[in-house]
Scaffold this active site. Structure first.
Site, PDB file in Angstrom:
ATOM      1  N   CYS A  18       0.828  -1.206   0.000  1.00  0.00           N
ATOM      2  CA  CYS A  18       0.000   0.000   0.000  1.00  0.00           C
ATOM      3  C   CYS A  18       0.865   1.261   0.000  1.00  0.00           C
ATOM      4  CB  CYS A  18      -1.006  -0.035   1.165  1.00  0.00           C
ATOM      5  SG  CYS A  18      -2.323   1.183   0.940  1.00  0.00           S
ATOM      6  N   HIS A  50      -3.798  -4.965   0.228  1.00  0.00           N
ATOM      7  CA  HIS A  50      -3.321  -5.394   1.550  1.00  0.00           C
ATOM      8  C   HIS A  50      -3.411  -6.912   1.685  1.00  0.00           C
ATOM      9  CE1 HIS A  50      -2.704  -1.600   3.817  1.00  0.00           C
ATOM     10  NE2 HIS A  50      -3.584  -1.117   2.962  1.00  0.00           N
ATOM     11  N   GLU A  55      -1.940  -8.797   3.646  1.00  0.00           N
ATOM     12  CA  GLU A  55      -1.880  -9.225   5.063  1.00  0.00           C
ATOM     13  C   GLU A  55      -3.273  -9.362   5.679  1.00  0.00           C
ATOM     14  OE1 GLU A  55      -1.355  -6.181   4.108  1.00  0.00           O
ATOM     15  OE2 GLU A  55      -2.234  -4.804   5.558  1.00  0.00           O
TER      16      GLU A  55
END
Ligand code: MN
Length: 238
Positions: A110, A213, A215
């Site tokens: 990001c 993202h 994660e």
């Protein structure tokens, strides 16, 4: 060799909402641990100390956060530019410079892909709704683990070797994006509106930046898990 556990630096996060706090969202740490890496959080400190810390690790994660100061890519701030953190800009650019100079495996997420691009002389869209007419909604209001738009992954890229080429559904939690691509970088994925969603270095072993993202998607999306696994493996093979 590949079984050696890699020590992975993650740059700490900071913003004006809690000016006296360095923090890191746990999803970044959890994703590195799940992929077999050992996380090390690196907070703001003088440039030489950042380099000293990174000399101890086998990989670097540039985490998400507030906007990059537009003056760092030669623009004045538009009214639609968001919050900036001089502390983070200094930390992230020092960390990126070290990783690029030492061919340290780098995963930039990001804000991270934006920092990577600026570190190599690129520029950013300061605010997508303001500057890109007809763009998709890139700041989703769905939960973070939920994919809201597609990206087209370019064939014959590092990214395609990890997630496959073709279409990948991703989450989207950004209002800025890469504009002019920095030196030595190539586009690895784009959204259907043309917004650049991933960059990678053509000159390094493993330098990958994604605008989404992963994660937040490790539980729901095998491709998101694969990004962290390949990154940690590249670091462990150092
Ligand atoms: Mn997006």
């Amino acid at each position: 060799m590949a079984s050696r556990q890699a020590l992975i630096a993650l740059v700490a996060q900071h913003n004006g909402e809690h000016p006296d706090t360095y923090f890191i969202r746990k999803a970044y740490v959890d994703a590195i641990v799940q992929a077999g890496g050992i996380p090390l959080i690196v907070p703001p400190q003088p440039k030489e100390r950042v380099a000293a810390a990174l000399s101890q690790v086998q990989g670097l994660v540039l985490t998400g956060g507030v906007d990059v100061d537009p003056r760092l890519y030669g623009e004045q701030p538009r009214p639609s530019c968001g919050e900036i953190s001089p502390l983070r800009d200094e930390l992230d650019l020092a960390a990126a410079a070290y990783a690029l100079q030492h061919n340290l495996p780098l995963l930039a997420i990001c804000r991270g892909v934006q920092v990577l691009n600026v570190a190599l002389g690129g520029s950013l869209v300061q605010d997508i709704p303001d500057e890109v007419p007809g763009a998709l909604k890139h700041r989703q209001q769905a939960p973070g683990w939920y994919a809201t738009h597609a990206v087209a992954v370019q064939p014959d890229t590092l990214l395609s070797s990890i997630v496959g080429s073709g279409t990948l559904d991703v989450n989207s939690l950004h209002h800025q994006a890469v504009k002019r691509v920095g030196k030595g970088l190539r586009i690895a994925a784009t959204a259907p509106d043309g917004i650049i969603e991933a960059l990678e270095s053509t000159e390094h072993r493993f330098v990958l930046g994604v605008q989404w993202h992963p994660e937040l998607m490790v539980e729901s999306c095998p491709a998101a898990r694969a990004v962290f696994e390949h990154f940690v493996q590249a670091a462990a093979a150092e």
